[in-house]
Design an enzyme around this catalytic site. Structure first.
Site, short mmCIF file in Angstrom:
data_model
loop_
_atom_site.label_atom_id
_atom_site.label_comp_id
_atom_site.label_asym_id
_atom_site.label_seq_id
_atom_site.Cartn_x
_atom_site.Cartn_y
_atom_site.Cartn_z
CG ASP A 199 -9.74 -0.38 4.55
OD1 ASP A 199 -9.40 -0.87 3.45
OD2 ASP A 199 -9.05 -0.44 5.57
CD GLN A 236 -3.61 -4.44 6.29
OE1 GLN A 236 -3.75 -3.40 5.65
NE2 GLN A 236 -3.91 -5.61 5.77
CE LYS A 247 -3.83 -2.50 2.04
NZ LYS A 247 -4.66 -2.85 3.20
N1 GUN Z 1 -6.78 -6.99 5.81
C1 GUN Z 1 -7.00 -7.75 4.72
N2 GUN Z 1 -7.56 -7.00 3.72
C2 GUN Z 1 -7.69 -5.75 4.22
C3 GUN Z 1 -8.17 -4.53 3.67
O1 GUN Z 1 -8.62 -4.43 2.53
N3 GUN Z 1 -8.12 -3.45 4.50
C4 GUN Z 1 -7.65 -3.52 5.77
N4 GUN Z 1 -7.65 -2.41 6.51
N5 GUN Z 1 -7.18 -4.63 6.30
C5 GUN Z 1 -7.20 -5.74 5.53
#
Ligand code: GUN
Length: 279
Positions: A119, A96, A52
């Protein structure tokens, strides 16, 4: 020959479009900032968070990394979110998941200002999606819609079957397909005759979380198959929820694993960050 839907290429396309947009915003003096919060050091999360940050750097979005120790308390994390909510220079906040067991995920998600919820996990974002209003959409299902649209696959009037009902993928996926005028069925662990239901699908979204679960017996001839799964097989190779080689001769289009849905999630996160800055 079936079309192999190239998620790597389509995500690169989206990222390049966003890069141009971000440069234009910068020229107007608008800088975009994403705060990325990780608690503990789950190895998979570290890889995702790293990717990211890399995508942010490529597109020209500033990323602020908060790498907090496993022992961080719920209150400490909520305090950080409050601070980030109030900061005018922070456009998006991403925490996350999964979080350590002593921190309640639902509380954390609700603490994020919906205007910064890149998100799309906040109940307000979910609600806006379900009533068809503008708001942030969960990145993986949003990416799947882009894969379909940019591959010229029509959704309107099609029988769409989503297998899996998670808050992050299955449910928002169903809402998005509905918004595109698909006829949508959602299957889950208690669904009877799963095979029969899947065989009705013009578009099958496989998000069951079991490696190579779907073979050709689940597929209608000429269907479009979207594979959300990601697993390591016995030889440590990546595979999806779909038995790709078995299914391939029967489909009109299919996403591979890796290189299908996976790369789209980050592209759509970047899309949401740009949207956050434009709001
Ligand atoms: N953990 C696995 N996929 C995601 C996601 O798309 N966003 C977040 N914040 N955590 C994750």
């Amino acid at each position: 020959m079936a079309v192999k839907i190239d998620g790597k290429m389509i995500s690169a396309q989206i990222k390049d479009e966003l890069k141009e947009k971000v440069a234009a915003l910068k020229a107007e003096g608008k800088e975009i900032t994403l705060a990325v919060v990780q608690v503990g050091n789950d190895p998979a999360s570290t890889v995702y968070v790293g990717n990211k940050k890399k995508a942010c750097a490529y597109i020209g979005i500033r990323s602020l990394a908060y790498e907090l120790p496993e022992e961080t308390t719920e209150d400490e994390l909520l305090d950080l979110i409050q601070t980030l909510n109030q900061r005018k220079d922070v456009n998006g906040i991403l925490v996350q998941l999964p979080l350590p067991d002593h921190i309640r995920e639902d509380l954390v998600i609700r603490a994020i200002d919906p205007k910064k919820d890149v998100d799309g996990f906040h109940p307000q974002s979910v609600g806006m999606l379900s009533i068809g209003e503008k708001g942030f959409v969960s990145c993986t299902p949003a990416g799947i819609i882009q894969l379909l649209k940019r591959s010229g696959i029509e959704i309107e009037g099609k029988e769409c079957v989503v297998v899996g009902r998670s808050n992050i993928v299955g449910k928002p996926m169903a809402m998005l397909l509905l918004r595109e005028n698909g006829t949508v069925t959602v299957c889950h662990s208690r669904t009877r005759n799963l095979k029969e239901v899947c065989r009705r699908a013009d578009i099958l979204v496989a998000a069951i979380g079991k490696p190579k679960f779907f073979n050709h017996e689940y597929i209608k001839e000429g269907a479009v198959v979207i594979d959300v799964g990601i697993h390591r097989n016995e030889n440590n190779k990546l595979c999806g929820d779909v038995d790709y080689d078995d299914v391939y001769p029967h489909v009109s289009a299919i996403t591979p694993v890796p290189g299908g849905v996976g790369p789209m999630t980050i592209a759509m996160l970047m899309y949401n960050c740009v949207q956050a800055a434009e709001m």
